[in-house]
Write a protein that holds these residues in place. Structure first.
Motif: not given
Length: 64
Positions: A2-6, A14-21, A27-29, A46-48
């Motif tokens: 989870g380096c979070a560059y994305c 993309f977002q950081i999940n507060n439960n597991d970091g 909105g994904s499946k 943005e995705a690229k």
């Protein structure tokens, strides 16, 4: 990982999940631990960028 560059490159996707970091794809499946999402043309750059910056290379784009 989870380096979070994305998250920085594509905060609409993309977002950081507060439960597991770890980072989640907004909105994904999820199936078998893999998150997937179709994005419109407005978000493709943005995705690229997120995929390019990911040091773990875990972001895979399938452009149709």
């Amino acid at each position: 990982m989870g380096c979070a560059y994305c998250v920085e490159a594509a905060p609409s996707l993309f977002q950081i999940n507060n439960n597991d970091g770890k980072v989640d794809l907004i909105g994904s499946k999820e199936k078998n631990g893999i998150q997937s999402l179709s994005v419109n043309d407005a978000l493709i750059n943005e995705a690229k960028e997120a995929a390019k910056l990911c040091p773990a290379k875990t972001i895979i784009l399938q452009i149709k």
